[in-house]
Design an enzyme around this catalytic site. Structure first.
Site, PDB file in Angstrom:
ATOM      1  N   GLU A   1       0.840  -1.196   0.000  1.00  0.00           N
ATOM      2  CA  GLU A   1       0.000   0.000   0.000  1.00  0.00           C
ATOM      3  C   GLU A   1       0.876   1.247   0.000  1.00  0.00           C
ATOM      4  O   GLU A   1       2.004   1.236   0.491  1.00  0.00           O
ATOM      5  CB  GLU A   1      -0.932  -0.013   1.221  1.00  0.00           C
ATOM      6  N   PHE A   2       0.324   2.327  -0.547  1.00  0.00           N
ATOM      7  CA  PHE A   2       1.037   3.601  -0.604  1.00  0.00           C
ATOM      8  C   PHE A   2       0.121   4.732  -0.133  1.00  0.00           C
ATOM      9  O   PHE A   2       0.015   5.783  -0.773  1.00  0.00           O
ATOM     10  CB  PHE A   2       1.530   3.873  -2.032  1.00  0.00           C
TER      11      PHE A   2
ATOM     12  N   ASN B   1       9.645   4.809   1.514  1.00  0.00           N
ATOM     13  CA  ASN B   1       9.636   5.517   2.791  1.00  0.00           C
ATOM     14  C   ASN B   1      11.036   5.942   3.212  1.00  0.00           C
ATOM     15  O   ASN B   1      11.232   7.023   3.783  1.00  0.00           O
ATOM     16  CB  ASN B   1       8.986   4.654   3.875  1.00  0.00           C
TER      17      ASN B   1
ATOM     18  N   ALA C   1      11.656  22.098   5.718  1.00  0.00           N
ATOM     19  CA  ALA C   1      12.453  21.977   6.940  1.00  0.00           C
ATOM     20  C   ALA C   1      11.587  22.310   8.152  1.00  0.00           C
ATOM     21  O   ALA C   1      10.742  23.199   8.112  1.00  0.00           O
ATOM     22  CB  ALA C   1      13.646  22.916   6.883  1.00  0.00           C
ATOM     23  N   GLY C   2      11.804  21.587   9.229  1.00  0.00           N
ATOM     24  CA  GLY C   2      11.024  21.849  10.431  1.00  0.00           C
ATOM     25  C   GLY C   2      11.228  20.775  11.474  1.00  0.00           C
ATOM     26  O   GLY C   2      12.343  20.282  11.680  1.00  0.00           O
TER      27      GLY C   2
ATOM     28  N   CYS D   1       4.555   4.929  10.118  1.00  0.00           N
ATOM     29  CA  CYS D   1       5.227   4.292   8.973  1.00  0.00           C
ATOM     30  C   CYS D   1       6.703   4.662   8.859  1.00  0.00           C
ATOM     31  O   CYS D   1       7.575   3.806   9.025  1.00  0.00           O
ATOM     32  CB  CYS D   1       4.501   4.644   7.676  1.00  0.00           C
TER      33      CYS D   1
ATOM     34  N   LYS E   1       0.854  14.705  11.808  1.00  0.00           N
ATOM     35  CA  LYS E   1       0.650  15.512  10.606  1.00  0.00           C
ATOM     36  C   LYS E   1      -0.788  16.004  10.619  1.00  0.00           C
ATOM     37  O   LYS E   1      -1.636  15.465  11.347  1.00  0.00           O
ATOM     38  CB  LYS E   1       0.923  14.698   9.340  1.00  0.00           C
TER      39      LYS E   1
END
Length: 442
Positions: free
Chosen positions: A155-156, A217, A261-262, A269, A331
């Site tokens: 899966e993606f 990944n 960047a952060g 995953c 996220k």
């Protein structure tokens, strides 16, 4: 087609619902009775935009059902998908494949006739071949009533976009054991709609299919850590990593995506997959091939500590300081707090003596399970009220679009760290805020 999906976590529940949306008859199975009961009643046990509507629509249409009964699974279909978890082993970098193995142990003895089992879980290379060997043994022990073929169909999915990624995938990969196989044709029937839309369809051997997801990944993690490593240099010399990323991103060999960047990556995953990839490379004798991923992982973890250090620089001392962390999910558009940089920073600040308050639009309940002793706000305004420092740690739209003048009326001190480099710096500075960000001289 008729098919079953074994495992109804994030991957399995999404795959089951979306396969039904494509017109297939689907039966999902899990050992967790509470999860199955919720799904049967149209409740998704996690946050994923668009999935509740897909679930409810297909339950009502009669194309989708859920069960805990493996006997029913064995009778329902001849095509099965494995979507169970492969978490990181305790005390090791390696992936724990016990749940995948348990599916074969539970299902195969109950099967009769010809069956294809597609693995979707992310597993160490060599797992599919081992599962095939075990399936053959179990079928023989049961009297050879069934012929079982193991194939791998990685899966993606991107959390927050999983429905679209399942129904309109950017590619389909199917690993099969050789030329004498029925899996390729079955996969073509399963994904007929996507293939009509000219989605790339890649048929390969089992080992390559197993390596595709972890390789993807690992590459993405490397790209994120690369720009974060450069941001460390930018901070020291006074450069701006966001402008640098824009400039190199125009090179189509590099691209701008994943050069933000952060605070770094997290979730269920990328962190575990790169560690499992390293571990498996060592097991197969390619010890030196992926050692660079250790530094990728280390750079990522350093970003979290850098936010804590930056907080101390701004406040002088963390003890007793009122700090608001905006974000708990790893996220936006997700309630997943697994290996969340935002939650890790909140926890570290609390351990350092700060009084930490958290707000996230979707991940509050999951965050409370991990850090029950932290203070959780009831709203964004509630989170900001009285804060001496605000840290934007997850780039939810409502945080990116926050009015700096309104926020200034709520906080005790106008200090903010943009941990994701997403705020309009000029607007915040014009409103009187002291703003800092990773990789920038502000």
């Amino acid at each position: 087609m008729r098919m079953t999906v074994i495992g109804t976590g994030y991957l399995g529940a999404t795959h089951a619902a979306c396969m039904a949306e494509l017109g297939h008859e689907v039966l999902g199975v899990d050992v967790d009775e509470a999860k199955i009961e919720a799904l049967k009643n149209g409740r998704v046990p996690f946050y994923e935009p668009g999935l509740p509507e897909v679930l409810e629509r297909n339950l009502e249409a009669g194309r989708l059902d859920f069960t805990t009964d493996y006997e029913r699974v064995a009778e329902f279909a001849n095509v099965h998908f494995i979507g169970v978890g492969t978490p990181q082993q305790r005390g090791s970098y390696a992936a724990d494949t016990r749940y995948v193995e348990a599916v074969i142990e539970d299902l195969v003895p109950k099967l009769e006739g010809n069956h294809i089992i597609f693995g979707k879980s992310t597993v160490p290379v060599g797992t599919a071949a081992a599962l095939q060997e075990r399936a053959d043994e179990l079928a023989a022990e049961a009297g050879n009533k069934a012929s079982v073929e193991i194939a791998w169909n990685p899966e993606f999915l991107r959390e927050g976009y999983a429905v679209k990624d399942t129904i309109e995938p950017d590619r389909i990969v199917v690993g099969v054991r050789g030329k004498d196989t029925n899996a390729e044709q079955a996969a073509r029937e399963v994904y007929a709609q996507a293939l009509e839309n000219e989605t790339p369809f890649i048929v390969t051997d089992l080992q390559t299919a197993e390596l595709v997801k972890v390789s993807a990944n690992a590459f993405l993690a490397t790209k994120i850590s690369f720009i974060n490593a450069v941001s460390e240099v930018c901070e020291i010399v006074g450069a701006d990593v966001t402008q640098l990323a824009d400039a190199i991103g125009y090179d189509d060999r590099i691209g701008r995506k994943f050069l933000g960047a952060g605070l770094g990556f997290g979730g269920g995953c990328l962190p575990k997959d790169i560690r499992a990839f390293m571990a498996r490379a060592g097991e197969v004798g390619a010890d030196q091939a992926l050692t660079f991923l250790r530094e990728v992982d280390a750079i990522n973890m350093r970003r979290r500590q850098r936010i804590v250090d930056l907080s101390r620089e701004m406040l002088g001392s963390l003890i007793g300081k009122r700090i608001t962390v905006l974000g708990a999910a790893f996220k936006p558009n997700s309630d997943d707090v697994r290996d969340s940089p935002a939650l890790a920073v909140a926890g570290q600040l609390s351990l350092a003596g700060a009084s930490v308050r958290i707000f996230d639009p979707q991940a509050m309940e999951n965050a409370k399970k991990v850090f029950p002793t932290l203070d959780y706000a009831t709203s964004l305004d509630d989170a900001l009220r009285g804060a001496e420092l605000v840290i934007l740690a997850t780039e939810w739209a409502e945080f990116k679009e926050l009015d700096p003048k309104h926020a200034a009326e709520l906080v005790a001190e106008q200090r903010i760290i943009d941990g994701r480099n997403v705020l309009p710096v000029d607007a915040w500075q014009s409103a009187g805020w002291e703003i800092r960000a990773l990789g920038r001289s502000l």
